[in-house]
Design a protein around this motif. Sequence first.
Motif, PDB file in Angstrom:
ATOM      1  N   UNK A   8       0.987  -1.066  -0.098  1.00 52.57           N
ATOM      2  CA  UNK A   8      -0.211   0.286   0.122  1.00 52.57           C
ATOM      3  C   UNK A   8       1.054   1.005   0.099  1.00 52.57           C
ATOM      4  N   UNK A   9       0.425   2.815   0.093  1.00 52.92           N
ATOM      5  CA  UNK A   9       0.604   3.809  -0.245  1.00 52.92           C
ATOM      6  C   UNK A   9       2.227   3.656   0.944  1.00 52.92           C
ATOM      7  N   UNK A  10       3.426   4.422   0.894  1.00 53.29           N
ATOM      8  CA  UNK A  10       4.360   4.524   1.418  1.00 53.29           C
ATOM      9  C   UNK A  10       5.235   3.420   1.751  1.00 53.29           C
ATOM     10  N   UNK A  11       4.108   1.693   1.576  1.00 55.57           N
ATOM     11  CA  UNK A  11       4.617   0.816   2.201  1.00 55.57           C
ATOM     12  C   UNK A  11       6.343   0.484   1.648  1.00 55.57           C
ATOM     13  N   UNK A  12       7.528  -0.182   2.628  1.00 55.78           N
ATOM     14  CA  UNK A  12       8.457  -1.147   1.947  1.00 55.78           C
ATOM     15  C   UNK A  12       8.477  -1.463   0.820  1.00 55.78           C
ATOM     16  N   UNK A  13       7.038  -2.442   0.170  1.00 57.78           N
ATOM     17  CA  UNK A  13       7.016  -2.996  -0.913  1.00 57.78           C
ATOM     18  C   UNK A  13       7.108  -1.920  -2.583  1.00 57.78           C
ATOM     19  N   UNK A  14       7.163  -0.926  -1.555  1.00 51.75           N
ATOM     20  CA  UNK A  14       6.667   0.645  -2.788  1.00 51.75           C
ATOM     21  C   UNK A  14       8.243   1.196  -2.629  1.00 51.75           C
ATOM     22  N   UNK A  15       8.536   1.513  -2.213  1.00 54.66           N
ATOM     23  CA  UNK A  15      10.293   1.841  -1.444  1.00 54.66           C
ATOM     24  C   UNK A  15       9.600   3.114  -0.816  1.00 54.66           C
ATOM     25  N   UNK A  16       8.204   3.159  -0.092  1.00 58.27           N
ATOM     26  CA  UNK A  16       8.070   4.346   0.579  1.00 58.27           C
ATOM     27  C   UNK A  16       7.288   4.980  -0.820  1.00 58.27           C
ATOM     28  N   UNK A  17       7.023   4.982  -1.144  1.00 62.20           N
ATOM     29  CA  UNK A  17       6.078   5.918  -2.737  1.00 62.20           C
ATOM     30  C   UNK A  17       5.171   5.495  -1.866  1.00 62.20           C
ATOM     31  N   UNK A  18       4.079   6.788  -2.649  1.00 66.16           N
ATOM     32  CA  UNK A  18       2.476   7.047  -2.576  1.00 66.16           C
ATOM     33  C   UNK A  18       2.333   5.441  -3.559  1.00 66.16           C
ATOM     34  N   UNK A  19       0.697   4.804  -3.123  1.00 61.92           N
ATOM     35  CA  UNK A  19       0.353   3.437  -3.895  1.00 61.92           C
ATOM     36  C   UNK A  19       0.095   3.627  -5.857  1.00 61.92           C
ATOM     37  N   UNK A  20       0.892   2.680  -6.674  1.00 59.53           N
ATOM     38  CA  UNK A  20       0.142   3.134  -8.146  1.00 59.53           C
ATOM     39  C   UNK A  20      -1.605   3.294  -8.658  1.00 59.53           C
ATOM     40  N   UNK A  21      -2.457   4.038  -9.098  1.00 60.57           N
ATOM     41  CA  UNK A  21      -3.473   3.578  -9.300  1.00 60.57           C
ATOM     42  C   UNK A  21      -4.185   2.873  -9.742  1.00 60.57           C
ATOM     43  N   UNK A  22      -5.477   2.424  -9.265  1.00 56.77           N
ATOM     44  CA  UNK A  22      -6.286   1.134  -9.352  1.00 56.77           C
ATOM     45  C   UNK A  22      -6.870   1.655 -10.188  1.00 56.77           C
ATOM     46  N   UNK A  23      -8.200   0.164 -10.857  1.00 56.10           N
ATOM     47  CA  UNK A  23      -9.187   0.876 -11.861  1.00 56.10           C
ATOM     48  C   UNK A  23      -9.678  -0.740 -11.548  1.00 56.10           C
ATOM     49  N   UNK A  24     -10.984  -0.915 -11.682  1.00 60.40           N
ATOM     50  CA  UNK A  24     -11.609  -2.163 -11.877  1.00 60.40           C
ATOM     51  C   UNK A  24     -12.951  -1.670 -13.355  1.00 60.40           C
ATOM     52  N   UNK A  25     -14.134  -2.485 -12.411  1.00 57.19           N
ATOM     53  CA  UNK A  25     -15.305  -3.029 -13.874  1.00 57.19           C
ATOM     54  C   UNK A  25     -15.949  -1.388 -13.730  1.00 57.19           C
ATOM     55  N   UNK A  26     -16.460  -0.939 -14.820  1.00 55.06           N
ATOM     56  CA  UNK A  26     -16.693  -1.604 -16.305  1.00 55.06           C
ATOM     57  C   UNK A  26     -14.796  -0.871 -16.173  1.00 55.06           C
ATOM     58  N   UNK A  27     -14.733  -1.810 -17.972  1.00 53.64           N
ATOM     59  CA  UNK A  27     -13.148  -1.494 -18.268  1.00 53.64           C
ATOM     60  C   UNK A  27     -13.280  -0.232 -18.768  1.00 53.64           C
ATOM     61  N   UNK A  28     -14.533   0.156 -19.651  1.00 53.90           N
ATOM     62  CA  UNK A  28     -14.182   1.442 -20.438  1.00 53.90           C
ATOM     63  C   UNK A  28     -16.181   2.248 -20.002  1.00 53.90           C
ATOM     64  N   UNK A  29     -15.731   3.036 -19.122  1.00 53.23           N
ATOM     65  CA  UNK A  29     -16.551   4.570 -18.763  1.00 53.23           C
ATOM     66  C   UNK A  29     -17.101   5.581 -19.761  1.00 53.23           C
ATOM     67  N   UNK A  30     -17.630   6.016 -20.280  1.00 51.89           N
ATOM     68  CA  UNK A  30     -17.896   7.112 -20.897  1.00 51.89           C
ATOM     69  C   UNK A  30     -16.558   8.084 -21.068  1.00 51.89           C
ATOM     70  N   UNK A  31     -16.461   6.592 -22.363  1.00 49.56           N
ATOM     71  CA  UNK A  31     -14.998   6.917 -23.314  1.00 49.56           C
ATOM     72  C   UNK A  31     -13.419   6.438 -21.942  1.00 49.56           C
TER      73      UNK A  31
END
Length: 225
Positions: free
Chosen positions: A172-195
């Motif tokens: 998660x954001x700021x975790x060791x796994x991400x080298x202390x950086x904020x978390x990457x963006x997440x997406x879920x369904x639908x794969x397309x919405x309003x273009x």
Amino acid sequence: MDIDVFTLFPEWFGWFSEQRHVRNALELGTRLGYVNYREHTPLRAGQVDDTPFGGGAGMVLRVDVLDSALRARYGVDPLDLRERRRVIALTPGGRLLDEDYVQELAAEPALTLLCGRYEGFDERIVEHFASETLSIGRYVLAGGELAAMVVCDTILRKLPGALGHVGSVLEESFSEALGGAPEYPHYTRPAEYRGWRVPEVLLSGHHEQIRRWRADRSRERGEQS
Ligand code: ADE
């Protein structure tokens, strides 16, 4: 983990204690207790604070009231308490809460959080009873209660089992796994919405490419903030 919150408003925490991750943490053995200063004041009429020496607006929590409340709860002279558990006074000017600080606190067996009100604490409380002061940000709340909830929330969600999903805490954001950086963006369904399409790579099923894409986005966000 054993946490005590000292406050004039224990009822504020009723809602907090009912939240799923908090209930999970409590069921898994965390103890979260509340002590009302007013129930332990040695003064008449439940007085807990007083006007500041030297004049000025507002009221200041009294050192004798804190002495009495801490002594009643722990059965020792509060001067000796900080050798046994971390005693944290919540103040806007304290050490700023960040991920490192949360990790440090989550590793403690026991914490005491002191909520201030109005103009805050008589300085002798901070000097003689507290191990440290903690701030959740450089702004002034009406009291330390919301700050105490923020501290408890960040700590309790780290305890194994509280979120019911170990991975969410590891990466998660700021975790060791991400080298202390904020978390990457997440997406879920639908794969397309309003273009607006989800980045193709996330739909590709290529785990290594996804991992690299996420690491890059996380790094970018870290550089921007
Ligand atoms: N009490 C009042 N404001 C506060 C803040 N920003 N952080 C911690 N405790 C507080």
